[in-house]
Scaffold this active site. Structure first.
Site, PDB file in Angstrom:
ATOM      1  N   ARG A 137     -39.338 -19.918 -72.203  1.00  0.00           N
ATOM      2  CA  ARG A 137     -40.027 -19.260 -70.999  1.00  0.00           C
ATOM      3  C   ARG A 137     -39.548 -19.965 -69.674  1.00  0.00           C
ATOM      4  O   ARG A 137     -38.980 -20.968 -69.622  1.00  0.00           O
ATOM      5  CB  ARG A 137     -41.581 -19.677 -71.077  1.00  0.00           C
ATOM      6  CG  ARG A 137     -42.454 -19.170 -72.137  1.00  0.00           C
ATOM      7  CD  ARG A 137     -43.867 -19.586 -71.821  1.00  0.00           C
ATOM      8  NE  ARG A 137     -44.127 -21.061 -72.378  1.00  0.00           N
ATOM      9  CZ  ARG A 137     -45.683 -21.208 -71.892  1.00  0.00           C
ATOM     10  NH1 ARG A 137     -46.318 -20.686 -70.897  1.00  0.00           N
ATOM     11  NH2 ARG A 137     -45.754 -22.562 -72.419  1.00  0.00           N
TER      12      ARG A 137
ATOM     13  N   ASP B 231     -47.203 -29.186 -81.869  1.00  0.00           N
ATOM     14  CA  ASP B 231     -48.530 -29.308 -81.368  1.00  0.00           C
ATOM     15  C   ASP B 231     -49.121 -30.600 -81.939  1.00  0.00           C
ATOM     16  O   ASP B 231     -49.933 -31.413 -81.432  1.00  0.00           O
ATOM     17  CB  ASP B 231     -49.484 -28.052 -81.839  1.00  0.00           C
ATOM     18  CG  ASP B 231     -48.878 -26.805 -81.211  1.00  0.00           C
ATOM     19  OD1 ASP B 231     -48.510 -26.795 -80.114  1.00  0.00           O
ATOM     20  OD2 ASP B 231     -48.602 -25.912 -81.750  1.00  0.00           O
TER      21      ASP B 231
ATOM     22  N   HIS C 172     -49.840 -20.871 -82.089  1.00  0.00           N
ATOM     23  CA  HIS C 172     -49.052 -21.605 -81.127  1.00  0.00           C
ATOM     24  C   HIS C 172     -49.031 -20.889 -79.846  1.00  0.00           C
ATOM     25  O   HIS C 172     -47.955 -20.521 -79.484  1.00  0.00           O
ATOM     26  CB  HIS C 172     -47.603 -21.842 -81.874  1.00  0.00           C
ATOM     27  CG  HIS C 172     -46.784 -22.613 -81.076  1.00  0.00           C
ATOM     28  ND1 HIS C 172     -47.088 -23.945 -80.457  1.00  0.00           N
ATOM     29  CD2 HIS C 172     -45.510 -22.426 -80.018  1.00  0.00           C
ATOM     30  CE1 HIS C 172     -46.058 -24.508 -79.754  1.00  0.00           C
ATOM     31  NE2 HIS C 172     -45.315 -23.607 -79.588  1.00  0.00           N
TER      32      HIS C 172
ATOM     33  N   ASP D 140     -24.887 -18.854 -84.318  1.00  0.00           N
ATOM     34  CA  ASP D 140     -25.212 -18.285 -82.961  1.00  0.00           C
ATOM     35  C   ASP D 140     -24.364 -17.237 -82.472  1.00  0.00           C
ATOM     36  O   ASP D 140     -23.341 -16.871 -83.132  1.00  0.00           O
ATOM     37  CB  ASP D 140     -25.069 -19.665 -82.089  1.00  0.00           C
ATOM     38  CG  ASP D 140     -26.210 -19.482 -80.690  1.00  0.00           C
ATOM     39  OD1 ASP D 140     -26.041 -18.355 -80.151  1.00  0.00           O
ATOM     40  OD2 ASP D 140     -27.021 -20.231 -80.488  1.00  0.00           O
TER      41      ASP D 140
ATOM     42  N   ALA E 135     -28.194 -22.129 -83.085  1.00  0.00           N
ATOM     43  CA  ALA E 135     -27.727 -23.479 -83.282  1.00  0.00           C
ATOM     44  C   ALA E 135     -27.181 -24.118 -81.719  1.00  0.00           C
ATOM     45  O   ALA E 135     -26.841 -25.330 -81.766  1.00  0.00           O
ATOM     46  CB  ALA E 135     -26.746 -23.631 -84.422  1.00  0.00           C
ATOM     47  N   SER E 136     -26.640 -23.252 -81.074  1.00  0.00           N
ATOM     48  CA  SER E 136     -25.985 -23.863 -79.872  1.00  0.00           C
ATOM     49  C   SER E 136     -27.003 -23.904 -78.727  1.00  0.00           C
ATOM     50  O   SER E 136     -26.429 -24.119 -77.618  1.00  0.00           O
ATOM     51  CB  SER E 136     -24.892 -22.693 -79.454  1.00  0.00           C
ATOM     52  OG  SER E 136     -24.101 -22.280 -80.276  1.00  0.00           O
TER      53      SER E 136
ATOM     54  N   ARG F 254     -45.943 -17.028 -73.558  1.00  0.00           N
ATOM     55  CA  ARG F 254     -44.977 -16.876 -74.812  1.00  0.00           C
ATOM     56  C   ARG F 254     -44.821 -15.325 -75.078  1.00  0.00           C
ATOM     57  O   ARG F 254     -43.944 -15.046 -75.539  1.00  0.00           O
ATOM     58  CB  ARG F 254     -45.513 -17.744 -75.835  1.00  0.00           C
ATOM     59  CG  ARG F 254     -45.331 -19.339 -75.723  1.00  0.00           C
ATOM     60  CD  ARG F 254     -46.092 -20.241 -76.846  1.00  0.00           C
ATOM     61  NE  ARG F 254     -45.926 -21.506 -76.750  1.00  0.00           N
ATOM     62  CZ  ARG F 254     -46.866 -22.248 -75.839  1.00  0.00           C
ATOM     63  NH1 ARG F 254     -47.917 -21.588 -75.448  1.00  0.00           N
ATOM     64  NH2 ARG F 254     -46.838 -23.379 -76.163  1.00  0.00           N
TER      65      ARG F 254
ATOM     66  N   ASN G 266     -40.517 -18.304 -80.125  1.00  0.00           N
ATOM     67  CA  ASN G 266     -41.553 -17.511 -79.823  1.00  0.00           C
ATOM     68  C   ASN G 266     -41.554 -16.324 -79.313  1.00  0.00           C
ATOM     69  O   ASN G 266     -40.577 -15.618 -79.092  1.00  0.00           O
ATOM     70  CB  ASN G 266     -41.731 -18.321 -78.423  1.00  0.00           C
ATOM     71  CG  ASN G 266     -42.662 -19.553 -78.638  1.00  0.00           C
ATOM     72  OD1 ASN G 266     -43.684 -19.719 -79.475  1.00  0.00           O
ATOM     73  ND2 ASN G 266     -42.236 -20.590 -77.906  1.00  0.00           N
TER      74      ASN G 266
ATOM     75  N   GLY H  69     -31.341 -25.796 -80.725  1.00  0.00           N
ATOM     76  CA  GLY H  69     -30.464 -25.859 -81.810  1.00  0.00           C
ATOM     77  C   GLY H  69     -29.502 -27.049 -81.971  1.00  0.00           C
ATOM     78  O   GLY H  69     -29.342 -27.359 -82.810  1.00  0.00           O
TER      79      GLY H  69
END
Ligand code: NAD
Ligand code: LMR
Length: 339
Positions: A106, A175, A202, A59, A34-35, A112, A144, A39
């Site tokens: 990335r 997407d 994805h 987190d 979440a941080s 990914r 990912n 997030g």
């Protein structure tokens, strides 16, 4: 039929969407990671929604601050922050929806799949806690490589004896958001009224926009159509390169994950007709996991609406995607099964 937030300015649209439904509102949502870049804005969007009554933020860093900050917003959701593995159980216990954007993004030049070595164990460990402490929650996996992390979560839930394929989703909403945006721009259409299903997975060639099923119908000369497909497939890389080492899509992803999350919450609460494309366990093709439009319901997947009739060039895109999907799925499964 697809849920859309894009019809109005974002915040207004989300609030209106939420108020306009009869969905139940005593809902706990947990965000794991979440941080982070996704997030934080995702948590903000969730905090804004009357669909959420408890927002649990986990987190390994900074959650006390993020939670304190969000908790001052004058909306219903009660925000609590959880820091580190000792607090994970309390964070996810009782959650109806868990969204996981934890893990590294990335940098330019990476695929990914290059994230697998770091993110696979993060997702395995987080989903293991969910399998133990909120096994009935709907799981929305953002981390990912989604093509592999969803099989990882599934295998973890199987190991714990609580697997329900209807409840585990790879979030591929971005997407669709991108396909809608790019095609509306190219055709001068009202972006709030366009829907382009995106199927497959994805990552690169596994992202298959089905332009022939666009609503309203659109057509392109062949070369332009192929350029459009490539742009949708490479859109994540477009952002990674533009951010030049500072990460990947965060704001658009937060928007997309919120859209997915709100559709799930509404469907859990009994609102009918919520449809999102998502990557799930599927018998649509010979690979085990595949994204298609999914009708959401009180238990997660109500019905897989399938890929529909594809044109010849779309069949070719599908054929090209399957070997990569198969490899990524196998890699995710092996990671859990073979340790
Ligand atoms: P980020 O680095 O900004 O944030 C990741 C957060 O995860 C950080 O706050 C970090 O502390 C946290 N984290 C790391 N290990 C953790 C653990 N074990 N438990 C809990 N939290 C942990 O990255 P980001 O930009 O937010 O991206 C997150 C992930 O989402 C990446 O893997 C990225 O590739 C993916 N992503 C997916 C989509 C999609 O369409 N599905 C789109 C964009 C990004
Ligand atoms: C995206 O599509 O933006 C994400 O999957 C992040 C990435 O690495 O491209």
């Amino acid at each position: 039929m697809f849920s859309r937030l894009a019809r109005q300015p974002l915040i207004i649209s989300i609030v209106k969407n939420a108020f306009s439904t009869s969905a139940k509102t005593d809902t706990k949502v947990a965000v794991l990671g979440a941080s982070g870049g996704i997030g934080q804005p995702l948590s903000l969007l969730l905090k804004e929604s009357p669909l959420v009554s408890q927002l649990a933020l986990y987190d390994i860093a900074h959650t006390p601050g993020v939670a304190a900050d969000l908790s001052h917003i004058e909306t219903k959701a009660k925000v609590t922050g959880y820091l580190g593995p000792d607090q994970l159980k309390e964070c996810v216990s009782g959650a109806q929806l868990v969204l996981i954007p934890a893990g590294v993004p990335r940098k330019p030049g990476m695929t990914r799949d290059d994230l697998f070595n770091t993110n696979a164990s993060i997702v395995r460990d987080l989903s293991d806690a969910c399998a133990q402490y909120c096994p009935k929650a709907i799981m929305g996996i953002v981390t990912n490589p989604v093509n592999s992390t969803v099989p990882i979560v599934s295998e973890v839930f199987k190991k714990r004896g609580v697997y329900d394929p209807k409840r585990i989703f790879g979030v591929t909403t971005l997407d669709v958001v991108r396909a809608n945006t790019f095609i509306a721009e190219a055709k001068g259409l009202d972006v709030s009224k366009i829907n382009v299903p995106v199927i497959g997975g994805h990552a690169g060639a596994t992202i298959i926009p089905i332009i022939s099923q666009c609503t309203p119908p659109v057509s392109f000369p062949e070369e332009e159509r192929d350029r459009m497909i490539k742009r949708i497939q490479n859109a994540g890389t477009e952002v990674v390169e533009a951010k030049a080492g500072a990460g990947s899509a965060t704001l658009s992803m937060a928007y997309a994950a919120a859209q997915f999350g709100f559709s799930v919450l509404e469907a859990l609460g009994g609102v009918e007709g919520k449809v999102e494309c998502a990557y799930i366990y599927s018998d649509e093709t010979k690979v085990k996991y595949f994204a298609t439009p999914i009708l959401l319901g009180r238990e997660g997947v109500e019905k897989n609406l399938g890929m529909g009739k594809l044109l010849g060039y779309e069949v070719d895109l599908l054929k090209a995607a399957l070997p990569e999907l198969q490899e990524s799925i196998q890699k995710g499964e092996d990671f859990v099964l073979k340790g």
